[in-house]
Design a protein around this motif. Structure first.
Motif, PDB file in Angstrom:
ATOM      1  N   ASP A 173       0.774  -1.051   0.031  1.00 25.31           N
ATOM      2  CA  ASP A 173       0.063   0.081  -0.026  1.00 25.31           C
ATOM      3  C   ASP A 173       0.708   1.223   0.153  1.00 25.31           C
ATOM      4  O   ASP A 173       0.688   2.322  -0.720  1.00 25.31           O
ATOM      5  CB  ASP A 173      -0.987   0.174   1.122  1.00 25.31           C
ATOM      6  CG  ASP A 173      -2.196   0.593   0.959  1.00 25.31           C
ATOM      7  OD1 ASP A 173      -2.555   0.969  -0.127  1.00 25.31           O
ATOM      8  OD2 ASP A 173      -2.858   1.159   2.024  1.00 25.31           O
ATOM      9  N   ASP A 200      -7.746   2.677  -4.781  1.00 26.81           N
ATOM     10  CA  ASP A 200      -6.392   1.736  -4.532  1.00 26.81           C
ATOM     11  C   ASP A 200      -6.191   1.419  -3.001  1.00 26.81           C
ATOM     12  O   ASP A 200      -5.745   0.100  -2.874  1.00 26.81           O
ATOM     13  CB  ASP A 200      -5.187   2.724  -4.915  1.00 26.81           C
ATOM     14  CG  ASP A 200      -5.113   2.665  -6.356  1.00 26.81           C
ATOM     15  OD1 ASP A 200      -5.914   2.763  -7.123  1.00 26.81           O
ATOM     16  OD2 ASP A 200      -3.936   2.702  -6.852  1.00 26.81           O
ATOM     17  N   ALA A 201      -6.803   2.176  -2.014  1.00 32.10           N
ATOM     18  CA  ALA A 201      -6.526   1.713  -0.503  1.00 32.10           C
ATOM     19  C   ALA A 201      -7.418   0.574  -0.300  1.00 32.10           C
ATOM     20  O   ALA A 201      -7.146  -0.334   0.409  1.00 32.10           O
ATOM     21  CB  ALA A 201      -6.955   2.812   0.250  1.00 32.10           C
ATOM     22  N   THR A 210      -5.820  -2.890  -0.891  1.00 32.62           N
ATOM     23  CA  THR A 210      -5.097  -3.369   0.130  1.00 32.62           C
ATOM     24  C   THR A 210      -6.121  -4.025   1.250  1.00 32.62           C
ATOM     25  O   THR A 210      -5.879  -4.986   1.894  1.00 32.62           O
ATOM     26  CB  THR A 210      -4.044  -2.366   0.653  1.00 32.62           C
ATOM     27  OG1 THR A 210      -3.084  -2.050  -0.388  1.00 32.62           O
ATOM     28  CG2 THR A 210      -3.256  -2.879   1.921  1.00 32.62           C
ATOM     29  N   ALA A 219      -4.650   0.656   6.102  1.00 24.73           N
ATOM     30  CA  ALA A 219      -4.737   0.863   4.627  1.00 24.73           C
ATOM     31  C   ALA A 219      -4.811   2.282   4.496  1.00 24.73           C
ATOM     32  O   ALA A 219      -4.024   2.584   3.418  1.00 24.73           O
ATOM     33  CB  ALA A 219      -5.855   0.136   3.731  1.00 24.73           C
ATOM     34  N   ILE A 222      -1.359   4.192   2.457  1.00 23.51           N
ATOM     35  CA  ILE A 222      -1.168   4.833   1.174  1.00 23.51           C
ATOM     36  C   ILE A 222      -0.950   6.214   1.252  1.00 23.51           C
ATOM     37  O   ILE A 222      -0.596   6.867   0.349  1.00 23.51           O
ATOM     38  CB  ILE A 222      -2.600   4.619   0.185  1.00 23.51           C
ATOM     39  CG1 ILE A 222      -2.368   4.885  -1.208  1.00 23.51           C
ATOM     40  CG2 ILE A 222      -3.813   5.422   0.982  1.00 23.51           C
ATOM     41  CD1 ILE A 222      -3.440   4.116  -1.978  1.00 23.51           C
ATOM     42  N   ASN A 277       2.284   1.524  -3.346  1.00 24.23           N
ATOM     43  CA  ASN A 277       1.105   2.138  -4.193  1.00 24.23           C
ATOM     44  C   ASN A 277       0.967   3.629  -4.127  1.00 24.23           C
ATOM     45  O   ASN A 277       0.831   4.371  -5.006  1.00 24.23           O
ATOM     46  CB  ASN A 277      -0.123   1.440  -3.532  1.00 24.23           C
ATOM     47  CG  ASN A 277      -1.233   1.666  -4.817  1.00 24.23           C
ATOM     48  OD1 ASN A 277      -1.228   2.572  -5.566  1.00 24.23           O
ATOM     49  ND2 ASN A 277      -2.224   0.890  -4.695  1.00 24.23           N
TER      50      ASN A 277
END
Length: 334
Positions: free
Chosen positions: A17, A192-193, A196, A224, A228, A20
């Motif tokens: 994460d 995106d988070a 994870t 998470a 990120i 990412n």
């Protein structure tokens, strides 16, 4: 042993994460920084805060990752946890490789590729129809939609403002980019988070530490979101240069349109389709779309070709790395 593997998965997932975050920080702020609408440090701070907020706004994408990619039904707990460990290693390795070369690849598809590659070697079932419907098709259509929509909106903006004074118009768009960049960062956290969160939730479900009816635990969401956000704040300068200047020279109007269109695509996929789409693919194609309104030659298609190659390679490459680690670790962990 199972408890130790879960702890390792949580640590690896939060590490992924973080990568990412710094890998995809450019998605939200590259155009705003390149047009000088925001300073780099202010842009990164804003993006980190909005990433955190966005990560807490929903769980539909996380549920897709946890329940719709690999089938853990017939696997032992150790086999399932080993697959998750290897998938995270594969995804993180690909993130670091593409970051090193400054290529804006998809962390989303790296993670899903890792799950599929490790799942195959680990003997797990793969929900191939879900992979096709929720991963492959959005991977193809989201960039196309981003390009076409950004091109069309930019043409409309140019027509509406055809008689406006350029200097005053650009100043206004620089101010507007503060809003559009924030919206993009919110969408990045929203998409995106959650991926994870989904992997950690998958591990917790495997060992019975989470109730499938209660949803994702709050501590997973906060961890998470924090990882990120920290990754975003640390920045991704290599990729920021690629998105902000190497594809096209972005002006404030085109930056605003690219960010607004990208954010819209992310929100629709997260809230309506529950599809884990790539923020990288979406914003990069939108930048190409607004750039093409100058003239087709304004887009540096050689750079675009390298980016597209990284997109195509991400799923199989991450799958191959994860499969290799699974071959090595599976005998020791199961």
């Amino acid at each position: 042993m199972e408890a130790a593997l879960v702890v390792v998965i949580v640590a690896l997932a939060l590490g992924f994460d973080y990568t990412n975050g710094f890998h995809d920080a450019a998605n939200a702020i590259a155009t705003s920084v390149s047009t000088r609408a925001l300073t780099p440090r202010i842009a990164l701070t804003m993006a980190a805060v909005m990433n955190f907020v966005g990560a807490l706004l929903g769980t539909a994408v996380a549920e897709t990752i946890a329940k719709s990619i690999v089938d853990l039904g017939d696997a032992s707990n150790r086999e399932a946890l080993t697959v998750i460990v290897c998938s995270l290693i594969g995804a993180t390795c690909w993130n670091l490789i593409t970051w090193w070369f400054g290529l804006p690849s998809s962390s989303t598809h790296a993670l899903i590729g890792g799950l599929v590659g490790a799942g195959i070697v680990g003997g797990l079932g793969i929900y191939w129809m879900n992979v096709w419907d929720k991963v492959v098709l959005p991977m193809v259509f989201s960039p196309l939609v981003g390009f076409v929509l950004a091109f069309a909106v930019m043409i409309g903006v140019l027509w509406l403002l055809r008689n406006a004074a350029p200097a005053k118009t650009f100043r206004r768009f620089r101010l507007a980019q503060t809003v559009s960049a924030s919206a993009m960062a919110l969408g990045h956290g929203l998409q995106d988070a959650q991926k994870t969160m989904g992997v950690i939730y998958l591990a917790l479900l495997t060992v019975g530490w989470a109730d499938p009816d209660a949803g994702i635990p709050l501590w997973v969401k906060i961890c998470a979101a924090s990882a990120i956000s920290l990754g975003t704040y640390s920045g991704g300068w290599r990729i920021m240069r690629t998105l902000g200047r190497k594809i096209i020279e972005v002006d404030p109007a085109r930056g605003f349109v690219a960010e607004s269109v990208s954010a819209t695509v992310l929100y629709v996929n997260a809230f309506a389709l529950h599809a884990p789409v790539s923020t990288t693919h979406t914003v990069t194609s939108a930048i190409m779309g607004v750039g093409a309104t100058k003239r087709l030659s304004a887009v540096r298609w050689g750079v675009a070709k390298n980016i597209a190659l990284a997109w195509v390679l991400t799923l199989p490459a991450a799958a191959a790395v994860a499969a290799l680690f699974c071959l090595v670790l599976h005998p020791f962990l199961t």
